[in-house]
Write a protein that holds these residues in place. Structure first.
Motif, PDB file in Angstrom:
ATOM      1  N   ALA A   1       0.541  -1.272   0.097  1.00 53.30           N
ATOM      2  CA  ALA A   1       0.009   0.004   0.055  1.00 53.30           C
ATOM      3  C   ALA A   1       0.938   1.175  -0.230  1.00 53.30           C
ATOM      4  CB  ALA A   1      -0.921  -0.095   1.276  1.00 53.30           C
TER       5      ALA A   1
ATOM      6  N   TYR B   1       0.797   5.608   1.292  1.00 53.24           N
ATOM      7  CA  TYR B   1      -0.073   6.521   1.844  1.00 53.24           C
ATOM      8  C   TYR B   1       0.565   8.000   1.548  1.00 53.24           C
ATOM      9  CZ  TYR B   1      -1.781   2.411   4.415  1.00 53.24           C
ATOM     10  OH  TYR B   1      -2.157   1.268   4.791  1.00 53.24           O
TER      11      TYR B   1
ATOM     12  N   GLN C   1       0.991  11.625   3.603  1.00 50.63           N
ATOM     13  CA  GLN C   1       0.803  12.323   4.819  1.00 50.63           C
ATOM     14  C   GLN C   1       1.185  13.732   4.469  1.00 50.63           C
ATOM     15  OE1 GLN C   1       2.942  11.243   8.326  1.00 50.63           O
ATOM     16  NE2 GLN C   1       1.233  11.739   9.782  1.00 50.63           N
TER      17      GLN C   1
ATOM     18  N   PRO D   1      -2.007   9.794   7.842  1.00 50.42           N
ATOM     19  CA  PRO D   1      -1.632   9.243   6.701  1.00 50.42           C
ATOM     20  C   PRO D   1      -3.145   9.129   6.153  1.00 50.42           C
ATOM     21  CG  PRO D   1      -0.314   8.378   7.993  1.00 50.42           C
ATOM     22  CD  PRO D   1      -1.307   9.325   9.002  1.00 50.42           C
TER      23      PRO D   1
ATOM     24  N   LEU E   1      -4.765   6.838   2.762  1.00 52.79           N
ATOM     25  CA  LEU E   1      -4.615   5.653   1.773  1.00 52.79           C
ATOM     26  C   LEU E   1      -4.588   6.227   0.378  1.00 52.79           C
ATOM     27  CD1 LEU E   1      -4.027   2.596   1.082  1.00 52.79           C
ATOM     28  CD2 LEU E   1      -6.469   2.295   1.457  1.00 52.79           C
TER      29      LEU E   1
ATOM     30  N   TYR F   1      -3.655   0.452  -2.757  1.00 54.13           N
ATOM     31  CA  TYR F   1      -3.538  -0.777  -1.944  1.00 54.13           C
ATOM     32  C   TYR F   1      -3.555  -1.956  -3.242  1.00 54.13           C
ATOM     33  CZ  TYR F   1      -8.785  -0.779  -2.363  1.00 54.13           C
ATOM     34  OH  TYR F   1      -9.871  -0.787  -3.054  1.00 54.13           O
ATOM     35  N   TRP F   2      -3.113  -3.131  -2.611  1.00 54.21           N
ATOM     36  CA  TRP F   2      -2.822  -4.191  -3.724  1.00 54.21           C
ATOM     37  C   TRP F   2      -1.982  -3.771  -4.752  1.00 54.21           C
ATOM     38  CZ3 TRP F   2      -3.946  -7.765  -0.636  1.00 54.21           C
ATOM     39  CH2 TRP F   2      -5.138  -7.878   0.076  1.00 54.21           C
TER      40      TRP F   2
ATOM     41  N   GLU G   1      -7.607   3.951  -4.170  1.00 52.88           N
ATOM     42  CA  GLU G   1      -8.481   4.193  -3.384  1.00 52.88           C
ATOM     43  C   GLU G   1      -9.632   5.098  -3.677  1.00 52.88           C
ATOM     44  OE1 GLU G   1      -9.772   2.762  -0.940  1.00 52.88           O
ATOM     45  OE2 GLU G   1     -10.412   4.212   0.761  1.00 52.88           O
TER      46      GLU G   1
ATOM     47  N   TYR H   1       4.620   7.029   1.900  1.00 54.00           N
ATOM     48  CA  TYR H   1       5.004   5.848   2.645  1.00 54.00           C
ATOM     49  C   TYR H   1       4.533   4.858   2.112  1.00 54.00           C
ATOM     50  CZ  TYR H   1       6.015   8.704   6.947  1.00 54.00           C
ATOM     51  OH  TYR H   1       6.439   9.632   7.742  1.00 54.00           O
TER      52      TYR H   1
ATOM     53  N   GLN I   1       3.912   0.544   2.497  1.00 55.07           N
ATOM     54  CA  GLN I   1       3.574  -0.274   3.465  1.00 55.07           C
ATOM     55  C   GLN I   1       3.650  -1.735   3.008  1.00 55.07           C
ATOM     56  OE1 GLN I   1      -0.186  -0.398   4.947  1.00 55.07           O
ATOM     57  NE2 GLN I   1       0.034  -2.101   6.233  1.00 55.07           N
TER      58      GLN I   1
ATOM     59  N   TYR J   1       1.843  -5.329   3.723  1.00 51.69           N
ATOM     60  CA  TYR J   1       0.930  -6.130   4.823  1.00 51.69           C
ATOM     61  C   TYR J   1       0.942  -7.556   4.371  1.00 51.69           C
ATOM     62  CZ  TYR J   1      -2.369  -4.383   1.083  1.00 51.69           C
ATOM     63  OH  TYR J   1      -3.059  -4.205  -0.225  1.00 51.69           O
TER      64      TYR J   1
ATOM     65  N   THR K   1       3.420 -10.275   9.225  1.00 55.26           N
ATOM     66  CA  THR K   1       3.663  -9.465  10.598  1.00 55.26           C
ATOM     67  C   THR K   1       5.132  -9.599  10.807  1.00 55.26           C
ATOM     68  OG1 THR K   1       2.923 -11.259  11.920  1.00 55.26           O
ATOM     69  CG2 THR K   1       1.194  -9.555  11.583  1.00 55.26           C
ATOM     70  N   PRO K   2       5.792  -8.671  11.242  1.00 55.98           N
ATOM     71  CA  PRO K   2       5.109  -7.407  11.753  1.00 55.98           C
ATOM     72  C   PRO K   2       5.305  -6.583  10.432  1.00 55.98           C
ATOM     73  CG  PRO K   2       7.618  -7.316  12.179  1.00 55.98           C
ATOM     74  CD  PRO K   2       7.349  -8.694  11.720  1.00 55.98           C
ATOM     75  N   ILE K   3       3.820  -5.738  10.217  1.00 55.56           N
ATOM     76  CA  ILE K   3       3.631  -4.838   9.139  1.00 55.56           C
ATOM     77  C   ILE K   3       4.792  -4.033   9.249  1.00 55.56           C
ATOM     78  CG2 ILE K   3       1.938  -3.219   8.385  1.00 55.56           C
ATOM     79  CD1 ILE K   3       1.054  -6.270   8.394  1.00 55.56           C
TER      80      ILE K   3
ATOM     81  N   PHE L   1       6.650  -0.285   7.254  1.00 58.88           N
ATOM     82  CA  PHE L   1       6.636   0.930   6.501  1.00 58.88           C
ATOM     83  C   PHE L   1       7.894   1.237   6.032  1.00 58.88           C
ATOM     84  CE2 PHE L   1       1.932   2.271   7.156  1.00 58.88           C
ATOM     85  CZ  PHE L   1       1.859   1.590   8.376  1.00 58.88           C
TER      86      PHE L   1
ATOM     87  N   TYR M   1      -3.084  -9.201  17.790  1.00 58.50           N
ATOM     88  CA  TYR M   1      -1.685  -8.822  17.191  1.00 58.50           C
ATOM     89  C   TYR M   1      -0.811  -7.690  17.940  1.00 58.50           C
ATOM     90  CZ  TYR M   1       2.625  -8.004  14.896  1.00 58.50           C
ATOM     91  OH  TYR M   1       4.015  -7.651  14.442  1.00 58.50           O
TER      92      TYR M   1
ATOM     93  N   PHE N   1      -4.795  -0.015   5.699  1.00 60.42           N
ATOM     94  CA  PHE N   1      -5.455   1.014   6.360  1.00 60.42           C
ATOM     95  C   PHE N   1      -6.343   1.968   5.554  1.00 60.42           C
ATOM     96  CE2 PHE N   1      -3.542  -1.347   9.529  1.00 60.42           C
ATOM     97  CZ  PHE N   1      -2.045  -1.153   9.489  1.00 60.42           C
TER      98      PHE N   1
END
Lengths: 113, 122
Positions: free
Chosen positions: A40, A42, A44, A50, A52, A55-56, A61, A93, A95, A97, A100-102, A104, B59, B109
Motif C-alpha cells: 500500500a 499513503y 501524509q 496518513p 490511503l 492498495y494491492w 482508493e 510511505y 507499507q 501487509y 507481520t510485523p507490518i 512501512f 496481534y 488501513f
C-alpha cells in the motif's frame, strides 16, 4: 521482518511534471494463491494523519485523483504522480501487509521545485 | 461518513499507564478489524496492535508485547488500547485505524483518526 526501503528520501519536482517514488521490499510481498501484492501507499500532509492512496500495489482508493498510480510486483514498486499539483506536497510511505510485523518505508518527502 | 475519534492521550511518567479510546462511526464497526498505529515526533509510522472484528484474534508488535492490551466493545463502537509500563520511546501520536477489508484481517488501513499524543516523560 520485511524491510521496506524507499528512494529517494526527498524529491523536488516542478508543477505539472511527473514524480516517481520507489519502494523495495527485502522479501517478496506477492501472494500467489490470490495473485495479489500486499503493498500500500499513503500520503501524509503536515499535521494530518496518513491517507490511503493505493492498495494491492495498484488499486487506487476511492476518491484519489487518477494522476496517482501504483505499479510493480514482488519486491519492487513505484508510486507515480503523473502531473504534480501543489496539493501533492507531502511525505509518501509504502507499507507491506504481507506478513507481520507490518512494516512501512522510511518515507519520501515530495516538494515543489 | 467514517469517523474515528481518539481520546485519552497526555503526559505520563515513565512506568505509568494510560488508556486510549477510539470512538467509531459511519460504518459497521463490528465487521472490521481495527488497529493502532503510532508515529513518534518527526518520525515514520509503526504498527502497534491489531484486533479482529470479533476480538478473537489479536496481534502486538514486539516493541509493546506484554505492556499494551488492545480491546474492543462492538456494542459501543469503541476501540481501546491499555498501555502500561510506559517508556520514553512510547512517546508518539497514536492513530486509531480501520482495516480495508470486511471481516478478514488484512492490515492495510483506509481510515485514520486524527490521533492522540502520548508523551512519556518525567
Amino acid at each position: 521482518d520485511i524491510v521496506m526501503t524507499q528512494s529517494p528520501d526527498s524529491l523536488a519536482v516542478s508543477l505539472d511534471e511527473r514524480a516517481t517514488v520507489n519502494c523495495k521490499s527485502s522479501q517478496s510481498v506477492f501472494y500467489s494463491s490470490n495473485n495479489k501484492n500486499y503493498l500500500a501507499w499513503y500520503q501524509q500532509k503536515p499535521g494530518q494523519p496518513p491517507k490511503l492512496l493505493i492498495y494491492w500495489a495498484s488499486t487506487r482508493e476511492s476518491g484519489v485523483p487518477d494522476r496517482f498510480s501504483g505499479s510493480g510486483s514482488g519486491t519492487d514498486f513505484t508510486l507515480t504522480i503523473s502531473s504534480l499539483q501543489a496539493e501533492d506536497v507531502a511525505v509518501y510511505y509504502c507499507q507491506q501487509y504481507y506478513s507481520t510485523p507490518i512494516t512501512f518505508g522510511q518515507g519520501t518527502r515530495l516538494e515543489i521545485k | 461518513e467514517v469517523q474515528l475519534v481518539e481520546s485519552g492521550g497526555g503526559l505520563v511518567q515513565p512506568g505509568g499507564s494510560l488508556r486510549l479510546s477510539c470512538s467509531a462511526s459511519g460504518f459497521t464497526f463490528s465487521s472490521y478489524a481495527m488497529h493502532w498505529v503510532r508515529q513518534a515526533p518527526g518520525k515514520g509510522l509503526e504498527h502497534v496492535s491489531s484486533i479482529s472484528s470479533n476480538g478473537g484474534s489479536i496481534y502486538y508488535a514486539d516493541s509493546v508485547k506484554g505492556r499494551f492490551t488492545i480491546s474492543r466493545d462492538n456494542s459501543k463502537n469503541m476501540l481501546y488500547l491499555q498501555m502500561s509500563s510506559l517508556r520514553a520511546e512510547d512517546t508518539a501520536v497514536y492513530y486509531c485505524v480501520k482495516d480495508i477489508v470486511v471481516v478478514v484481517v488484512v492490515r492495510a488501513f483506509d481510515y485514520w483518526g486524527q490521533g492522540t499524543l502520548v508523551t512519556v516523560s518525567s
